[in-house]
Structures are given as structure tokens and as C-alpha cells.
Design a protein around this motif. Sequence first.
Motif, short mmCIF file in Angstrom:
data_model
loop_
_atom_site.label_atom_id
_atom_site.label_comp_id
_atom_site.label_asym_id
_atom_site.label_seq_id
_atom_site.Cartn_x
_atom_site.Cartn_y
_atom_site.Cartn_z
N ARG A 158 0.97 -1.35 0.14
CA ARG A 158 0.09 0.18 0.08
C ARG A 158 0.88 1.35 0.04
O ARG A 158 0.62 2.31 0.80
CB ARG A 158 -0.97 -0.01 1.19
CG ARG A 158 -2.02 -1.11 1.19
CD ARG A 158 -3.15 -0.90 2.18
NE ARG A 158 -2.49 -1.21 3.36
CZ ARG A 158 -2.30 -2.52 3.96
NH1 ARG A 158 -2.63 -3.74 3.21
NH2 ARG A 158 -1.79 -2.64 5.11
N GLU A 159 1.78 1.17 -0.89
CA GLU A 159 2.69 2.63 -0.89
C GLU A 159 2.51 3.43 -2.27
O GLU A 159 2.88 4.26 -2.24
CB GLU A 159 4.35 2.09 -0.80
CG GLU A 159 4.60 1.23 0.10
CD GLU A 159 5.31 2.29 1.58
OE1 GLU A 159 5.43 3.56 0.88
OE2 GLU A 159 5.35 1.89 2.47
N LEU A 160 1.55 2.51 -2.89
CA LEU A 160 1.29 3.61 -4.36
C LEU A 160 0.16 4.73 -3.99
O LEU A 160 -0.66 4.44 -3.08
CB LEU A 160 1.00 2.42 -5.34
CG LEU A 160 2.08 1.42 -5.93
CD1 LEU A 160 1.30 0.69 -6.96
CD2 LEU A 160 3.11 2.40 -6.26
N ASP A 161 0.00 5.51 -5.08
CA ASP A 161 -1.20 6.26 -4.92
C ASP A 161 -2.33 5.78 -5.60
O ASP A 161 -2.36 4.64 -6.20
CB ASP A 161 -0.96 7.77 -5.66
CG ASP A 161 -0.53 7.47 -7.22
OD1 ASP A 161 -1.29 7.25 -7.90
OD2 ASP A 161 0.76 7.39 -7.50
N LEU A 162 -3.17 6.30 -5.36
CA LEU A 162 -4.66 5.86 -5.53
C LEU A 162 -4.90 5.79 -7.02
O LEU A 162 -5.44 4.38 -7.21
CB LEU A 162 -5.83 6.82 -5.38
CG LEU A 162 -7.27 6.42 -4.91
CD1 LEU A 162 -7.22 5.48 -3.94
CD2 LEU A 162 -8.13 7.36 -4.70
N VAL A 163 -4.53 6.51 -8.04
CA VAL A 163 -4.40 6.15 -9.34
C VAL A 163 -3.99 4.83 -9.75
O VAL A 163 -4.48 4.04 -10.55
CB VAL A 163 -4.14 7.22 -10.23
CG1 VAL A 163 -4.12 7.02 -11.65
CG2 VAL A 163 -4.84 8.65 -10.01
#
Lengths: 265, 64
Positions: free
Chosen positions: A16-21
Motif C-alpha cells: 500500500r505504498e502507491l497512490d490511488l490512481v
Amino acid sequence: MNCQQIEALKHAYADRELDLVRSSEIEQHLSDCRACSQAYENIRALGSTLKSSDLYFKAPALLKQRIHDLLAADARMPALAELPAKNPPSYVAGYNSWAFLRNFVKFGLPLAGTALVAFLVVVTLNRPSPHERLAQEITASHVRSLMATHLTDVASSDQHAVKPWFDGKIDFAPPVKDLSAQGFPLLGGRLDYLQGRPVAALVYQRQKHLVNLFIWPAAGNSNTTEKSTVRQGYNLIHWNNSGMTFWAVSDLNPAELQEFAQLTK
Amino acid sequence: MRAVEELPVEFREVIILRELEGMSYKEIAEMADLPIGTVMSRLARARKQLQQSLGHRVQRGVSK
């Protein structure tokens, strides 16, 4: 996204280190691609296997005690560190001022940082809420209006004289009601200044008691029920109605002020 | 767990901080004094190695 891009990002996605997009792009791909979704599941499974294994245990109390003892010993070191650097006695061998500095950076700075954070938290928690500050401001305004000979700018018990008086002085039309029949005769209106904006203040009377009713446009459009507070012996009631925010303040008893609030609605 | 103990220490460090301590990449990077890119690549290689040595045991979520 293709499988090659997923391969590069799957760990960051699982953690869960990525941005929402990006996350939703990957989610989309995983729902379509069996191979990638299997690889992702394997990462998750590995994580839960590690968590459920007995790898994790609390440090024994003895270790904690030893670290504390070492820290306590360090705290006594400044005296030793001030000893002449040349020919240090054998018992301070290896404990020079450099070691002290290093230990200070290692343990002292984080400690100082924690203390600073704790201090800021306490300061933040003790700060009055915006609502409380506004109640204070309104009480001050009420008291000021009674002190100086400046209770009203327009003295009239006629609502049709008071309401138009505000035209061009403020950018909203406050609802003005004459409540003489109900025992709250209107004395007049006044311009006041609250929360960095000009507001309308209507003055009503109940026997010898004066009521200041402050009105200005509310931030939202929702109606709220009355909330009562007491400041310096004055009773305050606050509510929002038809896009306006209302504050009634008086030395009147709470029950009668509540009745007044109901009548103005 | 043997498989974790067999990992080289730099891989063991990141996988334990991530999976057991639940730290973010940024926190791990600060604590271990590494660039975030290194944290990510070590984590990927640690997981690959663990999956190989644990083999079928972690496939499809079957633990231990």
C-alpha cells in the motif's frame, strides 16, 4: 498496465505504498490477469505466514533493564568527559568526549525530539476550540455594547425601520422580528464586527435585561439545534437557521433566553 | 523460522521491519539509512528468496 509493469510495482502495491490512481490501475489488471493476481496473492500469503509465525516476540525485561542501566551510566558521563583528554585514567579508556557526543546524538536527540513533540501536543490540546473562541468574542462584544453608549446604531422598535437600515452596510439581509407582543421588545440594531467580518447585531429587551442577537451568513446551509453555553455569567445560545448563524447573548436566565431563541426562528 | 534466519542480514532487516513491524518504505529507509529504491529492491529479493525456500507452504495462503 501490462504484466511487466505489474511485476515492477506489485510489492509497492501489496505494501500500500502507491497512490490511488496507480493502485486502481493495478487492481483493474489483477482482476483480469490470473498470473499477476497469483503473484500478488503469494506476496500477501508470505506476509501473513511471517506474521503468524513465532518470529515476533517481545524483548525480555532484562534487556530493557540493561539498556536503561547503560543510559543511566551515560548520563553520569559528562563529569568524566570533562577530565583532561591527555592520559585519561584507565577506567575511562574508550570513554572520551567524542563517545559522549556520539551517545548524545544517538539517544539524547531522539529524547529531545520526543519531548518537543509532547510539548507541542499539549499546547495544541490546550488551545481553545474555534467555537469557544467565538463564544468568548461574542461575550466581549456584548459586554462592550453595554459599557459604551453605543448599544444601537439605529434605535427603533419597528422591524421595518431596523431591517432596511442594514441595507448597504452589510452584504446580507438579517431577519428582523419585533417580539414586543411576546415580551421581548426590539430596541434597535447595530453593526458589529466578529470573526473578521461585519455582522448584524439586534438588541432586544426583557424587563431590565438586554439581549444581543448577532446574525451573519452561515458557512453551510444546514439548520442546527440550539447549543447553550455560559461565559462569565452570561448565557449564550447558538443556532443556524435558513443559511444564517445566530448567537444570542444575555444576562437573562437560560430558560427565558431559550424561549427568545425559539421566538426568533 | 529457518527460512528467515537463512536470509542475508540486509534482506532480513527490511522484511522484518516491513512485515512484522509494519513500517512504511520511508520509515525503513530512514531507520536503515538506505535510499527508498534500495529498500524496495531488497524487499523484492527477500520475498523472492523466502518464497523459494518456503515453496508450496505459502502458495495460496496456506501458512506453515
